[in-house]
Motif scaffolding. Structure first.
Motif, short mmCIF file in Angstrom:
data_model
loop_
_atom_site.label_atom_id
_atom_site.label_comp_id
_atom_site.label_asym_id
_atom_site.label_seq_id
_atom_site.Cartn_x
_atom_site.Cartn_y
_atom_site.Cartn_z
N SER A 30 0.84 -1.21 0.00
CA SER A 30 0.00 0.00 0.00
C SER A 30 0.87 1.25 0.00
CB SER A 30 -0.91 0.01 1.23
OG SER A 30 -1.71 -1.15 1.23
N LEU A 31 1.96 1.22 0.76
CA LEU A 31 2.83 2.40 0.80
C LEU A 31 3.50 2.60 -0.56
CD1 LEU A 31 3.74 4.59 2.80
CD2 LEU A 31 5.74 3.18 3.31
N VAL A 32 3.93 1.50 -1.16
CA VAL A 32 4.57 1.58 -2.49
C VAL A 32 3.58 2.13 -3.51
CG1 VAL A 32 5.46 0.15 -4.39
CG2 VAL A 32 6.31 -0.19 -2.05
N ALA A 33 2.33 1.67 -3.42
CA ALA A 33 1.31 2.10 -4.39
C ALA A 33 0.96 3.58 -4.23
CB ALA A 33 0.05 1.24 -4.22
N PHE A 37 5.70 10.41 -3.48
CA PHE A 37 5.47 11.31 -2.34
C PHE A 37 6.24 12.60 -2.59
CE2 PHE A 37 3.15 8.47 0.28
CZ PHE A 37 3.63 7.20 0.06
N ASP A 38 5.59 13.71 -2.35
CA ASP A 38 6.23 15.01 -2.57
C ASP A 38 7.25 15.31 -1.48
OD1 ASP A 38 3.09 16.47 -3.71
OD2 ASP A 38 4.65 15.32 -4.76
N THR A 39 6.96 14.89 -0.24
CA THR A 39 7.86 15.19 0.88
C THR A 39 8.00 13.97 1.79
OG1 THR A 39 6.03 15.84 2.31
CG2 THR A 39 7.01 17.59 0.94
N LEU A 40 9.03 13.99 2.62
CA LEU A 40 9.21 12.93 3.62
C LEU A 40 8.04 12.93 4.59
CD1 LEU A 40 13.03 13.21 4.39
CD2 LEU A 40 11.86 11.26 3.32
N ASP A 41 7.55 14.12 4.93
CA ASP A 41 6.40 14.17 5.85
C ASP A 41 5.19 13.47 5.26
OD1 ASP A 41 7.04 17.48 7.31
OD2 ASP A 41 7.84 15.47 7.75
N ALA A 42 4.99 13.64 3.95
CA ALA A 42 3.85 12.98 3.29
C ALA A 42 4.04 11.46 3.33
CB ALA A 42 3.73 13.47 1.86
N LEU A 43 5.25 11.01 3.06
CA LEU A 43 5.54 9.57 3.13
C LEU A 43 5.23 9.04 4.53
CD1 LEU A 43 7.05 6.88 2.19
CD2 LEU A 43 9.11 7.96 3.14
N ARG A 44 5.72 9.75 5.55
CA ARG A 44 5.58 9.29 6.93
C ARG A 44 4.14 9.35 7.40
NH1 ARG A 44 11.21 12.44 8.37
NH2 ARG A 44 12.55 10.86 7.38
N ALA A 45 3.40 10.36 6.92
CA ALA A 45 1.98 10.48 7.30
C ALA A 45 1.19 9.32 6.71
CB ALA A 45 1.42 11.81 6.83
N THR A 46 1.50 8.95 5.46
CA THR A 46 0.80 7.83 4.83
C THR A 46 1.15 6.52 5.51
OG1 THR A 46 0.77 8.99 2.72
CG2 THR A 46 0.47 6.59 2.65
N ALA A 47 2.45 6.35 5.81
CA ALA A 47 2.88 5.12 6.49
C ALA A 47 2.19 4.98 7.83
CB ALA A 47 4.40 5.15 6.68
N ASN A 48 2.07 6.10 8.54
CA ASN A 48 1.41 6.09 9.86
C ASN A 48 -0.07 5.77 9.73
OD1 ASN A 48 1.31 6.53 12.70
ND2 ASN A 48 0.44 8.55 12.31
N ALA A 49 -0.73 6.41 8.77
CA ALA A 49 -2.17 6.19 8.57
C ALA A 49 -2.43 4.73 8.19
CB ALA A 49 -2.69 7.12 7.48
N LEU A 50 -1.59 4.17 7.35
CA LEU A 50 -1.77 2.76 6.97
C LEU A 50 -1.55 1.85 8.18
CD1 LEU A 50 0.11 2.79 3.54
CD2 LEU A 50 -2.33 2.33 3.88
#
Ligand SMILES: NC(=O)NC1=NC(=O)NC1=O
Length: 164
Positions: A30-33, A37-50
């Motif tokens: 899901s994270l790969v899909a 990601f525009d920013t590291l924060d966006a990556l981390r927010a998605t990883a956290n939400a998942l």
């Protein structure tokens, strides 16, 4: 790895790059899909939400990749190396603490039927033993939520070290 590099990997390579963060393939995929990601924060927010979607099945699947606190993670794979680093405080623990942790792990597994999971990085052996003793008093639902929260913390720490 840089975020831009992670965004540009093939899906398989991207999944392989984060596999050691947690042994939950659906989270990895899901994270790969969700790239790019525009920013590291966006990556981390998605990883956290998942990771907040995890329930008991994910917890039990992930525990296979997390050795008990105080047990040396043998093995050459990346997870074992990460665990050894995260649990380094226990390597310096004296035999009394090691024994208390072993007994605590046993009591926890008898009570909850799974390995005690805690984000070990940054915690001393004494702090982890105190947390184990506190959490032994938890109800089943409360303890499942705490274990899931700790799994999420470990995962996000590993992701933070992997993609920077
Ligand atoms: N049983 C565990 O909590 N194991 C671990 N916690 C970590 O932070 N790394 C581990 O291997």
């Amino acid at each position: 790895m840089e975020l831009a590099a992670f965004n540009q990997l093939s899906a398989d390579e991207a999944q392989a790059a984060i596999r050691h963060c947690v042994a939950i393939p659906h989270w990895q995929q899901s994270l790969v899909a969700a790239r790019p990601f525009d920013t590291l924060d966006a990556l981390r927010a998605t990883a956290n939400a998942l990771a907040r979607q995890w329930q008991r099945p994910e917890l039990e699947a992930a525990l296979s990749a997390h050795p008990r606190i105080g047990e040396r993670a043998n093995g050459a794979d990346k997870e074992a190396a990460l665990s050894r680093g995260e649990q380094s405080a226990m390597q310096q623990a004296d035999s009394a603490l090691q024994q208390a942790m072993q007994q605590g792990n046993q009591a926890y597994e008898t009570r909850f039927g799974r390995v005690f999971l805690i984000r070990a990085k940054g915690r001393s052996g004494e702090q982890m033993l105190a947390e184990l003793e506190r959490r032994l008093q938890n109800s089943d639902p409360a303890e499942q939520q705490e274990a899931l929260d700790q799994l999420r913390e470990i995962t996000l720490l590993r992701l933070k070290e992997t993609i920077q």
